[in-house]
Design a protein around this motif. Structure first.
Motif: not given
Length: 305
Positions: A138-154
């Motif tokens: 859950s934390v990894a998805k939230y962190w990836a969703d709210h970054r200002r640069v493209p970020t993927a969650h694996i």
């Protein structure tokens, strides 16, 4: 009074008068020649001009002015002084090897180092570690969703579930099939992470890595993703982990005994040097904010792992 033979006598000296005008003692006595050298007569027509005679060996060199620097000493001139070699000129008092020293003064303060990269805008590869129910997915998805640069969650669990028929369910225990599928999923995650990073896309991975199996867990992640991977541990209290595990369903839900065993093994991360976040009293947004702070410190001083 006697005079040298062949030398004309001076004119008679009159009382109260100096020497006769036009008479010079130097012109009538032998000795070194003084005054300008005589100008040779012009050459006869049809004959070449003769070169002037060389300078006599005893002729003194032109004087060196006070502001004129001495000529540099060549390596061949630095040999031991001989009978016809002048002694080396000592260097001035404030020089070393004939190189002028800079004037004395205080040492300047070195310029400030560049600020550490902002973890919210830098291209990063983060590995979020924690037991089942720690909230890492859950934390990894939230962190990836709210970054200002493209970020993927694996998520390693998601990649493991790509195997539909013959899936090694973790609830059946750890065996050869489950370990083989785990290694395959980890290699796949590492390959995907390297491709994302090569295209300027950050990635955050999550896995339940055990500290007592570094070759299978953390060492493998470092080998597949790279040494720049930043690991962070989420480790809430056991009661919080049991409560969150009870809310799961399907093969993601483990028995309470298995959760307690995994949580106990995760306690080995204390003292490992890796940053640990106790998110027992933190929600997902607050944990993501703390994660940014931890990553900023990890970028400035990467952990040894």
């Amino acid at each position: 009074m006697q005079h040298a033979v062949g030398s004309p006598l001076p004119p008679p000296h009159q009382p109260g008068h100096g020497p006769a005008v036009g008479w010079s003692p130097a012109a009538h006595h032998p000795g070194p020649q003084q005054g300008p050298a005589p100008v040779p007569p012009p050459a006869a027509p049809g004959y070449p001009m003769q070169a002037p005679p060389p300078v006599a060996p005893h002729q003194a060199p032109p004087p060196v002015t006070p502001h004129q620097a001495p000529p540099p000493v060549t390596p061949h001139q630095a040999a031991a002084p001989g009978p016809h070699r002048a002694a080396p000129v000592p260097p001035p008092p404030d020089t070393t090897g004939h190189v002028p020293l800079p004037p004395g003064g205080p040492v300047a303060v070195p310029p400030a180092t560049a600020a550490a990269p902002d973890p919210t805008t830098s291209t990063l590869a983060v590995l979020l570690i924690g037991p089942a129910g720690a909230g890492k997915t859950s934390v990894a998805k939230y962190w990836a969703d709210h970054r200002r640069v493209p970020t993927a969650h694996i998520s390693l669990d998601d990649v493991r579930e790509w195997v539909r028929s013959g899936f090694a369910d973790p609830q059946t225990g750890w065996n050869e099939n489950s370990e083989a599928q785990y290694r395959l999923a980890r290699r796949t995650c590492g390959f995907s992470a390297r491709n994302f990073l090569a295209n300027g896309i950050s990635c955050i991975l999550d896995d339940a890595v055990f500290p007592d199996r570094p070759v299978v867990g953390l060492g493998g992640w470092k080998r597949h993703v790279g040494p720049g991977l930043l690991p962070v541990v989420l480790l809430p209290g056991l009661d919080v982990v049991l409560e969150r595990n009870a809310e799961r369903s399907g093969n993601r839900r483990l028995t309470d005994e298995e959760v307690a065993r995994i949580h106990g093994r995760m306690a080995g991360w204390y003292g490992s040097g890796l940053p640990i976040i106790d998110n027992s009293q933190l929600g997902v947004p607050e944990t993501a904010r703390v994660l940014d702070e931890v990553l900023a410190r990890s970028i400035a001083s990467p952990p040894n792992w």
